[in-house]
Design a protein around this motif. Structure first.
Motif, PDB file in Angstrom:
ATOM      1  N   PHE A 167       0.733  -1.130  -0.122  1.00 40.95           N
ATOM      2  CA  PHE A 167      -0.008   0.059   0.102  1.00 40.95           C
ATOM      3  C   PHE A 167       0.759   1.388   0.010  1.00 40.95           C
ATOM      4  CE2 PHE A 167      -2.453  -3.400   2.161  1.00 40.95           C
ATOM      5  CZ  PHE A 167      -3.527  -3.226   1.467  1.00 40.95           C
ATOM      6  N   ALA A 168       2.263   1.165   0.354  1.00 43.67           N
ATOM      7  CA  ALA A 168       2.965   2.295   0.382  1.00 43.67           C
ATOM      8  C   ALA A 168       3.683   2.762  -0.809  1.00 43.67           C
ATOM      9  CB  ALA A 168       4.013   2.118   1.402  1.00 43.67           C
ATOM     10  N   GLY A 169       4.154   1.603  -1.680  1.00 49.31           N
ATOM     11  CA  GLY A 169       4.711   1.982  -2.924  1.00 49.31           C
ATOM     12  C   GLY A 169       5.952   2.524  -2.997  1.00 49.31           C
ATOM     13  N   ASP A 170       6.533   2.316  -1.757  1.00 49.04           N
ATOM     14  CA  ASP A 170       7.823   2.987  -1.786  1.00 49.04           C
ATOM     15  C   ASP A 170       9.012   2.037  -2.421  1.00 49.04           C
ATOM     16  OD1 ASP A 170      10.527   3.726   0.007  1.00 49.04           O
ATOM     17  OD2 ASP A 170       9.395   4.784   1.214  1.00 49.04           O
ATOM     18  N   ALA A 171       9.809   2.806  -3.069  1.00 49.34           N
ATOM     19  CA  ALA A 171      10.816   1.950  -3.995  1.00 49.34           C
ATOM     20  C   ALA A 171      11.762   1.486  -2.863  1.00 49.34           C
ATOM     21  CB  ALA A 171      11.402   2.864  -4.916  1.00 49.34           C
ATOM     22  N   SER A 172      12.427   2.056  -1.873  1.00 45.69           N
ATOM     23  CA  SER A 172      13.447   1.567  -1.028  1.00 45.69           C
ATOM     24  C   SER A 172      12.788   0.528  -0.130  1.00 45.69           C
ATOM     25  CB  SER A 172      13.869   2.791  -0.032  1.00 45.69           C
ATOM     26  OG  SER A 172      12.927   3.189   0.834  1.00 45.69           O
ATOM     27  N   VAL A 173      11.514   0.442   0.295  1.00 47.54           N
ATOM     28  CA  VAL A 173      11.002  -0.646   0.849  1.00 47.54           C
ATOM     29  C   VAL A 173      10.885  -1.947   0.110  1.00 47.54           C
ATOM     30  CG1 VAL A 173       9.015  -1.505   2.251  1.00 47.54           C
ATOM     31  CG2 VAL A 173      10.001   1.048   2.729  1.00 47.54           C
ATOM     32  N   ASN A 174      10.437  -1.528  -1.419  1.00 45.44           N
ATOM     33  CA  ASN A 174      10.260  -2.698  -2.049  1.00 45.44           C
ATOM     34  C   ASN A 174      11.809  -3.558  -2.279  1.00 45.44           C
ATOM     35  OD1 ASN A 174       7.840  -3.363  -4.218  1.00 45.44           O
ATOM     36  ND2 ASN A 174       7.792  -1.166  -2.896  1.00 45.44           N
ATOM     37  N   ARG A 175      12.813  -2.429  -2.495  1.00 44.05           N
ATOM     38  CA  ARG A 175      14.101  -3.192  -2.710  1.00 44.05           C
ATOM     39  C   ARG A 175      14.480  -4.019  -1.410  1.00 44.05           C
ATOM     40  NH1 ARG A 175      17.658  -3.416  -6.340  1.00 44.05           N
ATOM     41  NH2 ARG A 175      16.258  -1.583  -7.658  1.00 44.05           N
ATOM     42  N   ASP A 176      14.360  -3.412  -0.248  1.00 49.11           N
ATOM     43  CA  ASP A 176      14.716  -3.914   0.997  1.00 49.11           C
ATOM     44  C   ASP A 176      14.064  -5.373   1.097  1.00 49.11           C
ATOM     45  OD1 ASP A 176      16.543  -1.887   1.407  1.00 49.11           O
ATOM     46  OD2 ASP A 176      15.183  -1.020   3.003  1.00 49.11           O
ATOM     47  N   PHE A 177      12.916  -5.194   0.690  1.00 45.79           N
ATOM     48  CA  PHE A 177      12.016  -6.665   1.063  1.00 45.79           C
ATOM     49  C   PHE A 177      12.145  -7.625   0.039  1.00 45.79           C
ATOM     50  CE2 PHE A 177       8.241  -9.298   1.467  1.00 45.79           C
ATOM     51  CZ  PHE A 177       7.877  -8.985   2.793  1.00 45.79           C
ATOM     52  N   HIS A 178      12.461  -7.278  -1.138  1.00 43.78           N
ATOM     53  CA  HIS A 178      12.893  -8.220  -2.342  1.00 43.78           C
ATOM     54  C   HIS A 178      14.247  -8.807  -1.991  1.00 43.78           C
ATOM     55  CE1 HIS A 178       9.735  -8.165  -5.685  1.00 43.78           C
ATOM     56  NE2 HIS A 178       9.043  -7.097  -4.685  1.00 43.78           N
ATOM     57  N   THR A 179      15.365  -8.004  -1.795  1.00 46.77           N
ATOM     58  CA  THR A 179      16.317  -8.301  -1.244  1.00 46.77           C
ATOM     59  C   THR A 179      16.432  -9.411  -0.090  1.00 46.77           C
ATOM     60  OG1 THR A 179      17.366  -6.455  -2.253  1.00 46.77           O
ATOM     61  CG2 THR A 179      18.710  -7.592  -0.669  1.00 46.77           C
ATOM     62  N   ARG A 180      15.564  -9.178   0.736  1.00 45.20           N
ATOM     63  CA  ARG A 180      15.654  -9.740   1.952  1.00 45.20           C
ATOM     64  C   ARG A 180      15.016 -11.105   1.868  1.00 45.20           C
ATOM     65  NH1 ARG A 180      18.303 -11.728   6.386  1.00 45.20           N
ATOM     66  NH2 ARG A 180      16.919 -12.028   8.072  1.00 45.20           N
ATOM     67  N   PHE A 181      14.050 -11.233   1.050  1.00 42.87           N
ATOM     68  CA  PHE A 181      13.005 -12.613   0.861  1.00 42.87           C
ATOM     69  C   PHE A 181      13.364 -13.249  -0.352  1.00 42.87           C
ATOM     70  CE2 PHE A 181      10.987 -10.384   4.387  1.00 42.87           C
ATOM     71  CZ  PHE A 181      10.330 -11.387   4.999  1.00 42.87           C
ATOM     72  N   ALA A 182      13.835 -12.452  -1.306  1.00 43.71           N
ATOM     73  CA  ALA A 182      14.240 -13.225  -2.569  1.00 43.71           C
ATOM     74  C   ALA A 182      13.389 -14.282  -3.158  1.00 43.71           C
ATOM     75  CB  ALA A 182      15.712 -13.747  -2.485  1.00 43.71           C
ATOM     76  N   ASP A 183      13.757 -15.439  -3.336  1.00 40.48           N
ATOM     77  CA  ASP A 183      13.069 -16.453  -3.886  1.00 40.48           C
ATOM     78  C   ASP A 183      11.873 -16.988  -2.812  1.00 40.48           C
ATOM     79  OD1 ASP A 183      14.710 -16.664  -5.958  1.00 40.48           O
ATOM     80  OD2 ASP A 183      15.993 -18.306  -5.462  1.00 40.48           O
ATOM     81  N   GLN A 184      11.919 -16.587  -1.538  1.00 48.12           N
ATOM     82  CA  GLN A 184      10.843 -16.811  -0.803  1.00 48.12           C
ATOM     83  C   GLN A 184       9.827 -15.813  -0.950  1.00 48.12           C
ATOM     84  OE1 GLN A 184      10.588 -19.368   0.727  1.00 48.12           O
ATOM     85  NE2 GLN A 184      12.072 -20.235   1.930  1.00 48.12           N
TER      86      GLN A 184
END
Length: 360
Positions: free
Chosen positions: A244-261
């Protein structure tokens, strides 16, 4: 300012101002809706942030070059009519500009409502072109207009998201993370999933430090995490991000942390509009935009009109009746208040527990 509208620079949404709107005479079949009151929420900032991409600017064309009129949800009264099926004095609920009036071309008029058949709206999503006649709405309660304006459009999106996740069995995830978890749409979605959960799936909040106590106090989330803690969150379970935030930095952090999961990133809004440019080359799945009007039409088709209203209506009324336990409604008056509150929403100054409305 007797007849006004708020206009926003499409290329720079913090730049907004008030304009005088010259009156015009109605043509046969048209009706003039005098806008009485409308809500302003972070959802309206999403409308502005995605105004071009999602065609939100197309509903209410602005007079100024490169400008747009902000869509809002609210109530109006028919102040003049050359449509024989829509008399003066009718109270109407629906999608309006942040302005003092809207001229519509009512079609498919029934006791329940009508569709605005203005030429420029013909190609736009039908969900936004439908207007409700309050006299024909069995669930209408004038004492709950604030709940309807502020929450109903957001709750409907949350309800559709919850329905989608139940149908898809959370895309195989065991954790669903909601960014901007203090937002009203996220709260609506979390409420739906608390009342009718996806088996074996936990609903988790992502929020700022300043909103943590509010989010904790809702008692809707199984876990509450801060954005600053993403790089330390457990990442061994299959997860879904509902953004709901649409924050690019949050997206990058989350995708990097969870990756294939990470099984899916369902993008819904742009509450963090200033950082909403899509992050590129993310690990894991590509973010996929959830356009509520499309899912609404699918739900209506699957359930039938009566079945949809029965299923959704019961859930909505229960949510609306509980809202004042966590939400404080505050009403302001006039064009200048509209502009001031819009500027506050753009600046991120609004409190999560505020439900803000403008009496025109």
């Amino acid at each position: 300012m007797k007849n006004w509208a708020m206009e926003i620079e499409k290329a720079a949404i913090p730049v907004a101002g008030l304009v005088d709107v010259p009156p015009r005479e109605l043509t046969d079949g048209e009706a003039r809706l005098g806008i009485d009151v409308f809500a302003l929420t972070a959802n309206n900032i999403t409308y502005a942030a995605f105004g071009d991409a999602m065609r939100y600017w197309d509903f209410f064309p602005a007079a100024g070059e490169g400008k747009g009129r902000l869509p809002v949800w609210g109530f109006a009264e028919v102040s003049e009519s050359r449509c024989p099926d829509l008399p003066v004095g009718e109270r109407i609920y629906g999608y309006f500009p942040a302005a003092s009036e809207l001229i519509v071309s009512p079609a498919k008029v029934s006791r329940a409502g009508f569709v605005d058949a203005s030429d420029h709206r013909a190609h736009l999503p039908p969900a936004y072109n439908r207007y409700v006649r309050c006299s024909g709405d069995a669930s209408y309660d004038r004492e709950m207009e604030a709940e309807q304006m502020v929450l109903q459009p957001l709750y409907l999106t949350g309800w559709l998201l919850a329905r989608y996740l139940r149908e898809e069995k959370a895309v195989g995830a065991s954790r669903v993370y909601l960014t901007s978890a203090s937002s009203k749409t996220a709260i609506g979605m979390a409420s739906c999933l608390r009342d009718s959960p996806v088996a074996g799936v936990k609903i988790c909040a992502l929020t700022s430090a300043g909103s943590r106590d509010f989010v904790d106090g809702l008692n809707l989330y199984d876990e509450v995490h801060l954005y600053s803690d993403i790089d330390r969150m457990p990442a061994s379970r299959p997860s879904v991000m509902v953004d709901f935030a649409g924050d690019a930095s949050v997206n990058r952090d989350f995708h990097t942390r969870f990756a294939d999961q990470l099984k899916a990133n369902i993008r819904v809004g742009g509450a963090h509009w200033e950082q909403s440019a899509p992050a590129r080359n993310l690990p894991g799945p590509k973010p996929d935009f959830f356009f509520a009007p499309d899912h609404l039409e699918k739900a209506r088709e699957a359930l039938g009109s009566g079945g949809f209203m029965a299923a959704y209506g019961e859930d909505w009324m229960a949510f609306a009746r509980s809202a004042r336990a966590w939400l404080q409604f505050r009403e302001f008056s006039g064009a200048n208040a509209c502009l001031e509150i819009y500027n506050g929403l753009i600046s991120g100054d609004a409190m999560a527990r505020d439900g803000l409305t403008i009496r025109v």
